[in-house]
Design a protein around this motif. Sequence first.
Motif, short mmCIF file in Angstrom:
data_model
loop_
_atom_site.label_atom_id
_atom_site.label_comp_id
_atom_site.label_asym_id
_atom_site.label_seq_id
_atom_site.Cartn_x
_atom_site.Cartn_y
_atom_site.Cartn_z
N ARG A 160 42.88 49.42 71.76
CA ARG A 160 43.78 49.94 70.74
C ARG A 160 43.20 49.75 69.34
NH1 ARG A 160 49.68 47.65 72.82
NH2 ARG A 160 49.88 49.05 74.64
N ARG A 161 42.58 48.61 69.14
CA ARG A 161 41.99 48.33 67.83
C ARG A 161 40.87 49.32 67.53
NH1 ARG A 161 39.26 42.52 66.02
NH2 ARG A 161 38.72 43.16 63.88
N ARG A 215 42.36 52.74 66.62
CA ARG A 215 42.82 52.77 65.23
C ARG A 215 41.64 52.82 64.27
NH1 ARG A 215 46.55 48.76 67.22
NH2 ARG A 215 45.24 47.12 66.35
N ARG A 216 40.59 52.11 64.62
CA ARG A 216 39.41 52.09 63.75
C ARG A 216 38.76 53.46 63.67
NH1 ARG A 216 34.02 48.27 64.55
NH2 ARG A 216 33.36 48.31 62.35
N ARG A 275 40.88 55.63 61.34
CA ARG A 275 40.72 55.22 59.94
C ARG A 275 39.36 55.60 59.39
NH1 ARG A 275 43.24 50.28 61.71
NH2 ARG A 275 41.17 49.31 61.72
N ALA A 280 47.03 55.03 58.29
CA ALA A 280 47.27 53.79 59.04
C ALA A 280 48.42 53.94 60.03
CB ALA A 280 47.52 52.64 58.07
N TRP A 281 49.54 54.51 59.58
CA TRP A 281 50.70 54.62 60.47
C TRP A 281 50.46 55.56 61.63
CZ3 TRP A 281 54.54 52.25 62.35
CH2 TRP A 281 55.61 52.93 62.96
N ALA A 305 47.66 56.25 63.03
CA ALA A 305 46.71 55.56 63.91
C ALA A 305 47.40 54.47 64.71
CB ALA A 305 45.57 54.98 63.07
N PHE A 306 48.31 53.74 64.08
CA PHE A 306 49.03 52.67 64.78
C PHE A 306 49.92 53.25 65.87
CE2 PHE A 306 52.87 50.07 65.17
CZ PHE A 306 52.31 48.86 65.58
N SER A 330 47.97 54.38 68.91
CA SER A 330 47.38 53.26 69.65
C SER A 330 48.40 52.55 70.53
CB SER A 330 46.75 52.25 68.68
OG SER A 330 47.75 51.59 67.91
N ARG A 331 49.69 52.74 70.26
CA ARG A 331 50.74 52.08 71.04
C ARG A 331 51.20 52.93 72.22
NH1 ARG A 331 50.42 47.08 70.18
NH2 ARG A 331 52.53 46.86 71.06
#
Length: 610
Positions: free
Chosen positions: A523-524, A527-528, A531, A591-592, A594-595, A598-599
């Motif tokens: 997930r990280r 997101r990366r 971004r 950011a949002w 991407a978050f 990822s969930r």
Amino acid sequence: MLGRLSALTDAEVIDGSDHIRTMQDAATSPLQFLTVFLLAFAVVAVLIGVTIIFNTFALTVARRRRESGLLRAIGAERRQLLGGVVIEAALVGTIATLAGLVCGVAGVGALRWLVGLAGITLLTGPSIVSTTSIAVAAAVGIGATILSAWIPARRAAATPPIEALRESAAEPRVVSPARTASGLVLAAAAIAGAAVAVVRSSATWVVFVAAIVPALVLCGPAIVTAAARGSARVARRAAGVSGSIAAGNLAASPRRSASTALALMLGTAMVTMFAILASSLTSAVGTDVRKGLQADLVVTSATADFPTVDPTLAGRIGALPDVDAVAALSIAEGIVAGKAEAIGGIDPTALPTMFDLAPIAGDLADLREGGVAVVGDDPRLLGGTLEIGFEGSTLEAPIAAVVARSTGGFEAPLYFVDRATLDASVGRLLDATLFVDLADGVVADAEEDVRALVRATPGSFLETRAEHVANSGSEIAAFRNFIDGMLLLASFIALLGVANTTALAINERSGELGLLRAVGATRRELRRIVRLEVALLSFVAASIGIAVAVGFGWALIDVTGGTEIPSVVVPWSRLAVTLVVAVVAGVVAAAWPAFRVSRVPVLELVGRDR
């Protein structure tokens, strides 16, 4: 009564409505540049909004690709699909426009408060809501939404049903050479127009500079593709595999990436353009004062808008025992070559000893014979004849001197005549500025004496030489704060577009992102990747926006600035900060989305219909 008063020979009589109109024109004429700025801001804001709406409908229509194909397969016609999207756009545009109008009218109070914080005291009258303004705003809002949706809708309606039912990409990955070539031709025309405008000092050629906007639209996909491929190696070294994937995603969707970048590009270009304008104008206003002021004290009007200094104050200050000399400056509005200009009335003997106007041709002493001094850099003007029209008279005077600088200030005079000549043309005037030269060795005591006289005289304000130099340009400081606030709003709109398009693009590529998760991406890392993709896109967009604005902004200001802006000042440090802020803000905007992605569970991502 008006007829009998008109018979007076020593006075000009006008009725109340004409007087009100004259006073309104005099009060608003210095604010024409603000009107131009607000119009430019509105145009750029509309372009940014159109870009955002276009991206939204393009991705939404692409998302419904299979649905549209099924509708076509069961008999729906192209015009029905096109009409459905256009009607949807019209409804969205109408609702959004109505909400915007309500917020705009209701937000006038907040705008007044913010403008007051910026130091501007112009909005003191009642709020005026014009029916014409509301109608124009509504037409632009609804029309822009329909136009933005019509292009992707037309493209989707023209797609054959079988092709629409395929699991293909939402857009072609190959950039059309014809599109890029057309953009390059327009860019060449814009560059050539700017170059000719600078060489010939002709504002007519500046019109060609507007071609840079469609040039960026057409060349955008090619620029983004080239930037993504060129940065792939650097991105891999800096962020590993995540960097390579992020650069590849930009190159895989060049049109969407370019249209997303365009909104941020326009916002950054506008910020840069007006940063250069504000820096150049501030420097121009302050340079004359820093280089020319020699007086020990300066008495200015209590308001920067109108002369308010009592004309008897100069004589009273000059009578003080420790004052060597006083030079008064009065200002009247005259018409020169059909344009309203500030005409300064001076003592041609006293003023040059306290403010160096830097004569480059002629002699200021000849102003006593009815001549006029012109602020400029062309000594060939000397010997010509200048006609200045005042409200009740016309002055036709020979050009007796050409000077390199004026007395400073936002409305500094571009023409100087002898004070007696100006009084004979327009009557006795209030003074705008007094320059005071003190006796050597008694500056402190003499300053207190002068300050006491100024305090006892309403409408006047005392500054030392250092204070006057420091405050030079303060007239535009408040407008600069206001401009910064408006530009911040434009940038915020652009960043909303980045966040919106990123969210829609992530939703479109959900299956691809699910496969990345399935083959081991955490997930990280997901997101990366998102971004980094937005950071790279923001860097490209902001860099191009700054580069274009510096080049063409320099040309525009150099040609149209005239004597008010003799040199262009580029605030490089501020532009560097703008670039960093644009990239950081782009990452924050993404950011949002991407978050959220990822969930989402891996199987749900993979199973989503692309």
